[in-house]
Design an enzyme around this catalytic site. Structure first.
Site, PDB file in Angstrom:
ATOM      1  N   ASP A 152     -23.660 -24.136  -0.147  1.00  0.00           N
ATOM      2  CA  ASP A 152     -23.158 -23.293   0.704  1.00  0.00           C
ATOM      3  C   ASP A 152     -22.755 -23.911   2.128  1.00  0.00           C
ATOM      4  O   ASP A 152     -23.374 -24.875   2.397  1.00  0.00           O
ATOM      5  CB  ASP A 152     -24.423 -22.180   0.717  1.00  0.00           C
ATOM      6  CG  ASP A 152     -24.521 -21.247  -0.118  1.00  0.00           C
ATOM      7  OD1 ASP A 152     -23.498 -20.802  -0.517  1.00  0.00           O
ATOM      8  OD2 ASP A 152     -25.739 -20.683  -0.305  1.00  0.00           O
ATOM      9  N   ASP A 175     -29.031 -18.545  -1.330  1.00  0.00           N
ATOM     10  CA  ASP A 175     -30.111 -17.775  -0.468  1.00  0.00           C
ATOM     11  C   ASP A 175     -30.231 -16.268  -0.646  1.00  0.00           C
ATOM     12  O   ASP A 175     -31.405 -15.639  -0.428  1.00  0.00           O
ATOM     13  CB  ASP A 175     -29.790 -17.943   1.011  1.00  0.00           C
ATOM     14  CG  ASP A 175     -28.486 -17.425   1.394  1.00  0.00           C
ATOM     15  OD1 ASP A 175     -27.724 -16.932   0.629  1.00  0.00           O
ATOM     16  OD2 ASP A 175     -28.423 -17.446   2.683  1.00  0.00           O
ATOM     17  N   ASP A 200     -27.118 -14.586  -5.502  1.00  0.00           N
ATOM     18  CA  ASP A 200     -26.879 -15.857  -6.080  1.00  0.00           C
ATOM     19  C   ASP A 200     -27.656 -16.129  -7.170  1.00  0.00           C
ATOM     20  O   ASP A 200     -27.767 -17.293  -7.743  1.00  0.00           O
ATOM     21  CB  ASP A 200     -27.298 -16.877  -4.861  1.00  0.00           C
ATOM     22  CG  ASP A 200     -26.209 -16.755  -3.604  1.00  0.00           C
ATOM     23  OD1 ASP A 200     -25.201 -16.606  -3.946  1.00  0.00           O
ATOM     24  OD2 ASP A 200     -26.705 -17.090  -2.419  1.00  0.00           O
TER      25      ASP A 200
END
Length: 949
Positions: free
Chosen positions: A329, A588, A592
């Protein structure tokens, strides 16, 4: 409390009765419980967690003696007392006791280490225990979910795993994912008054709820009670079984040959034959293997936790060592996630509104408590954070969710008029405001300008609510303005990405931002700018420019992906896995979770939601990419120790089985099973220290290459067996050692020969660990102090036994210091060729040996015209690259991947793209410096030597 006992016994149906009756039955209010009430109720209802099965310590201890390797040793122990009789000799009690001692020592070490590792893991996992916001004593606080009791008021928000069965209070409907409980794939909408179940995940919305059942009394608790946990056999266990089976098969072959030759052909005595079979059984089984590998993993897991990476699944360590692609990310991992707004760049699209008002509207549409990074940045831009709610009365706040991608506040101003403000993704806000084409064009142009500078955009809109109800749609929305958000890269990200590429791990950036922002961030981080919008790769509207190239290849070659939705993450992981990559994925958020589960290594970053943590294999306790790369290095070191040991274990099995088999069959020499037992005990004691050995981690992703482990084991073990056979022949059938070294002959003394062979086997067997633990020459790579000390002590004991022992039951007699010195010299001389053999095996298995022998030697080739055309093409391509006519990165685009060496080429290509991006930036900088110098009238030549490109 009698009413509460009824609830515990489930005589009251709290799921169906009206909500007010729930409060009456639970004897609580909307203000929650007091701490004292909570403590009293936990005595009645018990803690809010599922009952853990208590495992008997004795059964756990005995369990370490219940595996195929232990069974072979136990069979040997039974042979020693049940079958080892005859010739008027008593059963072999010494060997029986020795084998039992070896089994008990191994089980004790395994038990202690696993217990310690279990306690350490439990302490770490306690830190990851689900937390919940609970109203106690009239105040909201974050507590462990285990303290909840019926009657508690809890707050549920996006990303939370619902901590207990509860009834929803007033508020907006929740969207809840119950797939873990019911198997329903789509989120279910739950309205106020309805029940939500423990273990389900909040996908959208925010609301308060009253707890009605906890622990084993919940829907989830009852289901878990009925279903027994299934033990899934992991990859590591399969590898362990394969290596164990190989060793057992090798011993079985040796025993079969011995039985066939000794009894029908040589007509040996029954008891002597049994003793020889015991030698193979005791010496050949790597009884310490499960202990050594589990201890190594446990110690490694503890070390990872000290670095900020908690492993939820122990075997994730071996996958981490093999990871060659990391999808990371951008926000929070590559960047700081500390947003700032440049007021000067704020764009206003609404008449009569100032830039400061745009900021105020954005702050009003933000939370003042429990903020995320964007909310904190908006409110933080105000002179006084209280301005965000000054002069207005909040009616309703719509929290952010991944579908709408915006927040909104409904409020009443000082004149009693109702208004609504919203902030969010520009595309969503433009659609909300039903923007005209000309306005949309202006806004998008502005967004592109921001993106070129690496700035994200946040849009703000407002509306009047004439109906004066929070549910009403309100009047038309008005697009107010755009705010530029800057999220600075972490100071260590660029260096960490460079380190990752050097380790053969290709880092791919995953961002929900625009392509231009992704490219700009990639350029700043020195990771290349070969990025694609994920919709162009995976969506329905694929880009025509790249339509002809397979999606898998584009994903493999990309440095990053922009405009990524959670479902794209899953697809990216899937496509990379189809190309045989070991993929790590960071995440997070609640959305996801599928991608984290799909990835080989799911990594929940610091401050991840409960749902993301639940789906991951590794949970980070510190932010940033450097923690992950440190974990990769540590995992490779742990894996290297395990691999070193397995090669050693296979080699020892081969050398014991075939060395002693040849000596027993060629010269009919009966080696003592008790002396093999002494070798096994000393070896195992030394080898335990490998779990803390100093190793050089593999420079490329590593994996269990069983072909390499078995081939190396067979060659090194075979070499050692031959060296022992040659030594025995020289000592038993020749006077070589007496003539060359002046020692007395022991050729006719079987008891002294026993002592000599024992010492030679002990030294060279144990010294083999130094060969298998090193990647280069074994005498160059310094071992850990513990391993070295253990080796010295073990061999000192072995030498003293060989020199002084006089054990008639073991048929061994001391050989004196002269012979001991000769054996040490012989062992040292025969030790060095093992390194050369190790390099040769590695070279042959890499395939390069055959390629250079056949493909590049014209005499052996089967190619047309002896491959002259291909060699000319290679030469021409090399010349074009050399003279800059063809970029280097276009050469060698993804050959078939047969090994990790080839797999790491993806990282090599990424490294080259990163270098080109860096040089391009420096080149731009140089041009800028020259133009400024001309304007200022400076001498560029004097300034030139201050920087180099």
């Amino acid at each position: 409390m009698s009413g509460l006992e009824d609830i515990k016994n489930e005589t009251v149906d709290l799921e169906k009765i009206p909500i007010e009756e729930v409060f009456q039955q639970l004897k609580c209010t909307r203000e929650g419980l007091t701490t004292q009430e909570g403590e009293d109720r936990i005595v009645i209802f018990g803690p809010n967690k599922l009952e853990e099965k208590k495992e008997s310590k004795i059964l756990k201890f005995l369990g370490f003696m219940w595996n195929p390797l232990s069974w072979v040793m136990e069979a040997a122990a039974l042979m020693a007392i049940a079958l080892a009789n005859g010739d008027n000799r008593p059963p072999d009690w010494q060997d029986f006791v020795g084998i039992i001692c070896l089994l008990v020592i191994n089980s004790t070490i395994s038990f202690i280490e696993e217990n310690n590792a279990g306690n350490a893991a439990a302490a770490l996992m306690a830190g990851l225990a689900p937390k919940t916001k609970v109203l106690r004593d009239g105040k909201w606080s974050e507590q462990e979910a285990a303290i909840l009791v019926p009657g508690d008021i809890v707050s549920i928000k996006l990303g939370d795993i619902i901590p207990a069965d509860a009834r929803l209070l007033e508020g907006d409907p929740l969207k809840v994912d119950q797939s873990a409980l019911t198997g329903e794939s789509l989120p279910v909408t739950k309205h106020p008054g309805q029940e939500v179940f423990s273990g389900s995940t909040c996908k959208q919305g925010e609301i308060e709820a009253v707890v009605i059942a906890t622990g084993v009394h919940t829907f989830f608790g009852k289901a878990a009670h009925l279903v027994d946990s299934t033990n899934q056999v992991g990859h590591f266990q399969k590898v362990l079984t394969s290596i164990g089976n190989f060793c057992i098969c090798s011993i079985a072959i040796g025993i079969a040959i011995e039985i066939v030759v000794m009894y029908p052909i040589q007509h040996r005595k029954y008891r002597d034959g049994i003793d020889n079979l015991l030698v193979l059984l005791i010496g050949g089984i790597p009884i310490a293997m499960p202990t050594v590998l589990s201890v190594t993993m446990a110690i490694g897991s503890h070390r990872l936790s000290q670095q900020g990476a908690i492993t939820k699944r122990m075997t994730a360590i071996e996958e981490m060592a093999g990871m060659d692609v990391l999808c990371s990310d951008k926000t929070g991992t590559l960047t700081l996630n500390k947003l700032s707004v440049d007021k000067n760049l704020v764009e206003v699209f609404c008449k009569g509104v100032e830039k400061d008002q745009v900021l105020l509207f954005a702050a009003m549409a933000s939370r003042v408590e429990n903020q995320d990074a964007i909310d904190a940045a908006m409110v933080g831009m105000l002179a006084d954070p209280k301005e965000a709610r000054a002069g207005i009365r909040e009616v309703h706040f719509l929290p952010f969710n991944p579908v709408d991608k915006r927040t909104a506040l409904t409020y009443i101003d000082s004149d009693g008029n109702w208004h609504r403000v919203s902030k969010g993704a520009p595309e969503q806000i433009l659609d909300l405001a039903n923007a005209r084409p000309d306005l949309r064009k202006k806004v998008l142009s502005c967004i592109d300008k921001y993106a070129e500078r690496g700035l994200r955009s946040l849009a703000v809109a407002r509306q009047v609510v004439p109906e004066k109800t929070k549910e009403s749609p309100g009047g038309p929305w008005e697009f107010v303005g755009l705010l530029p958000l800057f999220d600075p890269p972490r100071h260590d990200s660029a260096e960490t990405i460079r380190r990752a590429l050097n380790l053969g791990v290709n880092v791919k950036m995953i961002t929900g931002d625009q392509l231009a922002i992704g490219k700009e961030t990639g350029r700043r981080l020195g990771m290349g700018t070969n990025m694609y919008p994920s919709a162009a790769l995976l969506g329905t509207d694929k880009d025509s420019n790249i339509a002809s190239i397979p999606v898998e290849e584009l994903i493999e070659k990309a440095d990053g992906f922009a405009g990524v939705f959670p479902e794209h993450k899953y697809e990216i992981v899937k496509k990379l896995q189809e190309r045989k990559h070991i993929v790590g994925m960071t995440g997070d958020g609640v959305n996801d979770a599928p991608a984290l589960k799909k990835a080989d290594i799911g990594i929940a970053v610091a401050d991840a939601t409960d749902a993301a943590r639940g789906a991951s294999d590794i949970v980070l306790t510190e932010p940033g990419l450097s923690v992950i790369i440190s974990a990769v290095l540590t995992s490779r070191a742990i894996f290297q120790r395990m691999k070193n040991y397995t090669i050693y274990a296979v080699s020892i099995t081969i050398r014991i089985v075939f060395g002693f088999m040849l000596i027993a069959l060629i010269w009919e020499f009966d080696f003592s099973a008790f002396m093999v037992l002494i070798i096994a005990i000393l070896n195992d004691g030394t080898i335990m220290t490998i779990s803390k050995d100093r190793v050089k981690p593999s420079p490329t992703p590593d994996s269990w290459k069983l072909k390499e482990i078995f081939a190396t084991g067979i060659v090194l073990g075979g070499y050692q067996a031959i060296m022992s056979v040659i030594f025995f022949w020289a000592a038993h059938k020749t006077d070589f050692f007496s003539d060359k070294f002046g020692v007395r002959s022991i050729r006719d003394n079987n008891d002294e020969l026993m002592g000599a062979v024992y010492l030679q086997v002990s030294i060279i067997s144990q010294a083999l660990i130094f060969v298998t633990r090193s990647r280069s020459w074994s005498f160059v790579e310094r071992p850990g102090a513990l391993l070295m000390i253990a080796f010295v002590i073990a061999q000192l004991v072995a030498t003293l036994i060989a020199v002084y022992a006089d054990w008639t039951f073991a048929k061994v007699k001391g050989i004196g210091w002269g012979w001991a010195g000769v054996i040490w010299i012989y062992s040292i001389v025969t030790y060095f060729p093992q390194d050369i053999l190790k390099f040769a095996i590695r070279y042959i298995l890499s395939g390069k040996a055959w390629a250079s022998l056949f493909d590049n030697r014209t005499a052996f080739t089967t190619k047309k015209d002896y491959g002259i055309g291909e060699r000319e093409a290679q030469w021409a391509q090399a010349q074009r690259t050399l003279h800059g006519l063809q970029p280097k990165e276009d050469v060698n685009i993804f050959p078939e991947k047969g090994s990790y060496r080839e797999l790491s080429e993806i990282a090599e290509q990424a490294k080259r793209r990163a270098e080109i991006a860096r040089l391009r930036e420096l080149h731009t900088l140089k041009g800028h410096v020259e133009s400024v110098a001309k304007l200022k009238g400076l001498d560029i030549d004097t300034a030139g030597h201050h920087y180099t490109v």
